[in-house]
Design a protein around this motif. Structure first.
Motif, PDB file in Angstrom:
ATOM      1  N   PRO A 193      16.916   1.847   7.242  1.00  0.00           N
ATOM      2  CA  PRO A 193      16.526   1.505   5.871  1.00  0.00           C
ATOM      3  C   PRO A 193      17.213   2.401   4.849  1.00  0.00           C
ATOM      4  O   PRO A 193      17.663   3.495   5.170  1.00  0.00           O
ATOM      5  CB  PRO A 193      15.012   1.735   5.860  1.00  0.00           C
ATOM      6  N   HIS A 194      17.252   1.925   3.622  1.00  0.00           N
ATOM      7  CA  HIS A 194      17.774   2.729   2.517  1.00  0.00           C
ATOM      8  C   HIS A 194      16.857   3.924   2.292  1.00  0.00           C
ATOM      9  O   HIS A 194      15.650   3.867   2.542  1.00  0.00           O
ATOM     10  CB  HIS A 194      17.826   1.908   1.225  1.00  0.00           C
ATOM     11  N   ALA A 195      17.413   4.990   1.785  1.00  0.00           N
ATOM     12  CA  ALA A 195      16.619   6.184   1.484  1.00  0.00           C
ATOM     13  C   ALA A 195      15.505   5.851   0.497  1.00  0.00           C
ATOM     14  O   ALA A 195      14.383   6.356   0.615  1.00  0.00           O
ATOM     15  CB  ALA A 195      17.515   7.280   0.923  1.00  0.00           C
ATOM     16  N   SER A 196      15.781   4.969  -0.467  1.00  0.00           N
ATOM     17  CA  SER A 196      14.761   4.605  -1.459  1.00  0.00           C
ATOM     18  C   SER A 196      13.561   3.922  -0.799  1.00  0.00           C
ATOM     19  O   SER A 196      12.421   4.122  -1.222  1.00  0.00           O
ATOM     20  CB  SER A 196      15.361   3.700  -2.536  1.00  0.00           C
ATOM     21  N   THR A 197      13.799   3.155   0.251  1.00  0.00           N
ATOM     22  CA  THR A 197      12.706   2.495   0.973  1.00  0.00           C
ATOM     23  C   THR A 197      11.841   3.522   1.685  1.00  0.00           C
ATOM     24  O   THR A 197      10.604   3.458   1.643  1.00  0.00           O
ATOM     25  CB  THR A 197      13.260   1.486   1.998  1.00  0.00           C
ATOM     26  N   ILE A 198      12.481   4.487   2.322  1.00  0.00           N
ATOM     27  CA  ILE A 198      11.744   5.535   3.030  1.00  0.00           C
ATOM     28  C   ILE A 198      10.914   6.346   2.041  1.00  0.00           C
ATOM     29  O   ILE A 198       9.729   6.628   2.288  1.00  0.00           O
ATOM     30  CB  ILE A 198      12.721   6.432   3.812  1.00  0.00           C
ATOM     31  N   LEU A 199      11.502   6.706   0.918  1.00  0.00           N
ATOM     32  CA  LEU A 199      10.781   7.484  -0.099  1.00  0.00           C
ATOM     33  C   LEU A 199       9.635   6.679  -0.705  1.00  0.00           C
ATOM     34  O   LEU A 199       8.540   7.199  -0.915  1.00  0.00           O
ATOM     35  CB  LEU A 199      11.742   7.951  -1.187  1.00  0.00           C
ATOM     36  N   ARG A 200       9.869   5.398  -0.982  1.00  0.00           N
ATOM     37  CA  ARG A 200       8.822   4.535  -1.534  1.00  0.00           C
ATOM     38  C   ARG A 200       7.640   4.431  -0.573  1.00  0.00           C
ATOM     39  O   ARG A 200       6.481   4.546  -0.979  1.00  0.00           O
ATOM     40  CB  ARG A 200       9.376   3.142  -1.828  1.00  0.00           C
ATOM     41  N   ASP A 201       7.928   4.244   0.712  1.00  0.00           N
ATOM     42  CA  ASP A 201       6.863   4.153   1.710  1.00  0.00           C
ATOM     43  C   ASP A 201       6.081   5.456   1.800  1.00  0.00           C
ATOM     44  O   ASP A 201       4.853   5.455   1.954  1.00  0.00           O
ATOM     45  CB  ASP A 201       7.433   3.774   3.074  1.00  0.00           C
ATOM     46  N   HIS A 202       6.785   6.571   1.690  1.00  0.00           N
ATOM     47  CA  HIS A 202       6.125   7.875   1.740  1.00  0.00           C
ATOM     48  C   HIS A 202       5.207   8.060   0.527  1.00  0.00           C
ATOM     49  O   HIS A 202       4.061   8.500   0.673  1.00  0.00           O
ATOM     50  CB  HIS A 202       7.157   9.000   1.799  1.00  0.00           C
ATOM     51  N   ILE A 203       5.693   7.711  -0.644  1.00  0.00           N
ATOM     52  CA  ILE A 203       4.875   7.824  -1.853  1.00  0.00           C
ATOM     53  C   ILE A 203       3.649   6.923  -1.742  1.00  0.00           C
ATOM     54  O   ILE A 203       2.532   7.330  -2.076  1.00  0.00           O
ATOM     55  CB  ILE A 203       5.698   7.512  -3.119  1.00  0.00           C
ATOM     56  N   SER A 204       3.827   5.709  -1.248  1.00  0.00           N
ATOM     57  CA  SER A 204       2.702   4.787  -1.086  1.00  0.00           C
ATOM     58  C   SER A 204       1.650   5.378  -0.162  1.00  0.00           C
ATOM     59  O   SER A 204       0.448   5.312  -0.449  1.00  0.00           O
ATOM     60  CB  SER A 204       3.178   3.440  -0.534  1.00  0.00           C
ATOM     61  N   LYS A 205       2.103   5.972   0.926  1.00  0.00           N
ATOM     62  CA  LYS A 205       1.168   6.595   1.871  1.00  0.00           C
ATOM     63  C   LYS A 205       0.401   7.734   1.193  1.00  0.00           C
ATOM     64  O   LYS A 205      -0.819   7.852   1.339  1.00  0.00           O
ATOM     65  CB  LYS A 205       1.941   7.118   3.083  1.00  0.00           C
ATOM     66  N   CYS A 206       1.099   8.546   0.445  1.00  0.00           N
ATOM     67  CA  CYS A 206       0.454   9.661  -0.264  1.00  0.00           C
ATOM     68  C   CYS A 206      -0.539   9.155  -1.300  1.00  0.00           C
ATOM     69  O   CYS A 206      -1.639   9.708  -1.435  1.00  0.00           O
ATOM     70  CB  CYS A 206       1.501  10.547  -0.930  1.00  0.00           C
ATOM     71  N   VAL A 207      -0.161   8.115  -2.035  1.00  0.00           N
ATOM     72  CA  VAL A 207      -1.046   7.537  -3.047  1.00  0.00           C
ATOM     73  C   VAL A 207      -2.338   7.060  -2.399  1.00  0.00           C
ATOM     74  O   VAL A 207      -3.442   7.346  -2.882  1.00  0.00           O
ATOM     75  CB  VAL A 207      -0.342   6.377  -3.805  1.00  0.00           C
ATOM     76  N   ILE A 208      -2.224   6.358  -1.299  1.00  0.00           N
ATOM     77  CA  ILE A 208      -3.405   5.833  -0.600  1.00  0.00           C
ATOM     78  C   ILE A 208      -4.283   6.967  -0.102  1.00  0.00           C
ATOM     79  O   ILE A 208      -5.510   6.937  -0.256  1.00  0.00           O
ATOM     80  CB  ILE A 208      -2.966   4.901   0.552  1.00  0.00           C
ATOM     81  N   GLU A 209      -3.667   7.986   0.482  1.00  0.00           N
ATOM     82  CA  GLU A 209      -4.440   9.130   0.983  1.00  0.00           C
ATOM     83  C   GLU A 209      -5.174   9.842  -0.148  1.00  0.00           C
ATOM     84  O   GLU A 209      -6.348  10.195  -0.010  1.00  0.00           O
ATOM     85  CB  GLU A 209      -3.526  10.111   1.716  1.00  0.00           C
ATOM     86  N   GLU A 210      -4.503  10.033  -1.281  1.00  0.00           N
ATOM     87  CA  GLU A 210      -5.136  10.705  -2.414  1.00  0.00           C
ATOM     88  C   GLU A 210      -6.274   9.859  -2.990  1.00  0.00           C
ATOM     89  O   GLU A 210      -7.328  10.382  -3.346  1.00  0.00           O
ATOM     90  CB  GLU A 210      -4.100  11.027  -3.499  1.00  0.00           C
ATOM     91  N   TYR A 211      -6.066   8.550  -3.043  1.00  0.00           N
ATOM     92  CA  TYR A 211      -7.108   7.654  -3.538  1.00  0.00           C
ATOM     93  C   TYR A 211      -8.331   7.706  -2.614  1.00  0.00           C
ATOM     94  O   TYR A 211      -9.471   7.784  -3.086  1.00  0.00           O
ATOM     95  CB  TYR A 211      -6.566   6.227  -3.639  1.00  0.00           C
ATOM     96  N   GLN A 212      -8.083   7.672  -1.308  1.00  0.00           N
ATOM     97  CA  GLN A 212      -9.185   7.726  -0.344  1.00  0.00           C
ATOM     98  C   GLN A 212      -9.911   9.063  -0.405  1.00  0.00           C
ATOM     99  O   GLN A 212     -11.096   9.142  -0.080  1.00  0.00           O
ATOM    100  CB  GLN A 212      -8.670   7.460   1.074  1.00  0.00           C
ATOM    101  N   ALA A 213      -9.219  10.109  -0.833  1.00  0.00           N
ATOM    102  CA  ALA A 213      -9.835  11.431  -0.970  1.00  0.00           C
ATOM    103  C   ALA A 213     -10.597  11.569  -2.288  1.00  0.00           C
ATOM    104  O   ALA A 213     -11.221  12.597  -2.541  1.00  0.00           O
ATOM    105  CB  ALA A 213      -8.774  12.520  -0.854  1.00  0.00           C
ATOM    106  N   GLY A 214     -10.517  10.530  -3.139  1.00  0.00           N
ATOM    107  CA  GLY A 214     -11.301  10.543  -4.364  1.00  0.00           C
ATOM    108  C   GLY A 214     -10.540  10.802  -5.652  1.00  0.00           C
ATOM    109  O   GLY A 214     -11.139  10.883  -6.723  1.00  0.00           O
ATOM    110  N   ALA A 215      -9.232  10.918  -5.586  1.00  0.00           N
ATOM    111  CA  ALA A 215      -8.443  11.165  -6.792  1.00  0.00           C
ATOM    112  C   ALA A 215      -8.403   9.908  -7.665  1.00  0.00           C
ATOM    113  O   ALA A 215      -8.455   8.789  -7.164  1.00  0.00           O
ATOM    114  CB  ALA A 215      -7.031  11.591  -6.424  1.00  0.00           C
TER     115      ALA A 215
END
Length: 109
Positions: free
Chosen positions: A46-68
């Motif tokens: 995959p393109h680097a942008s795809t890998i970075l986007r997926d990583h950011i999405s994962k972080c966003v979800i984790e932070e949301y689930q933690a209450g942010a």
């Protein structure tokens, strides 16, 4: 001459586009190693942008689930609150679809 060294020599003149690209970028030795490991397989990189986007999405979800909150998450990742909302909504849809499919399977049994 070993098979690896022979392959390294042949690679230099090989006309296949992807092999020539690898050779131009990494040289014969690394190209030969890639061929030994992945030869004959279909390899999607995959393109680097795809890998970075997926990583950011994962972080966003984790932070949301933690209450942010949306604003804090957006600020942490330098994205808009609208993007945060889209990521979270997409995850909620994915989870509800998975739950629905599991329920359908259970109903069949």
């Amino acid at each position: 001459m070993t098979r690896s060294k022979e392959l390294e020599e042949v690679i230099k003149d090989y006309k296949g586009c992807s092999v020539q690209s690898l050779y131009a970028e990494f040289g014969a030795e690394i190209t030969a190693r890639i061929i030994h490991v992945f030869g004959g397989d279909f390899l999607y990189i995959p393109h680097a942008s795809t890998i970075l986007r997926d990583h950011i999405s994962k972080c966003v979800i984790e932070e949301y689930q933690a209450g942010a909150g949306y604003r804090d998450i957006a600020k942490n990742h330098d994205i808009s609150t609208r993007t945060v909302r889209r990521i979270i909504d997409r995850e909620k849809l994915r989870l509800s679809s998975a739950k629905y499919l599991c329920q359908k399977r259970e109903d069949k049994h």
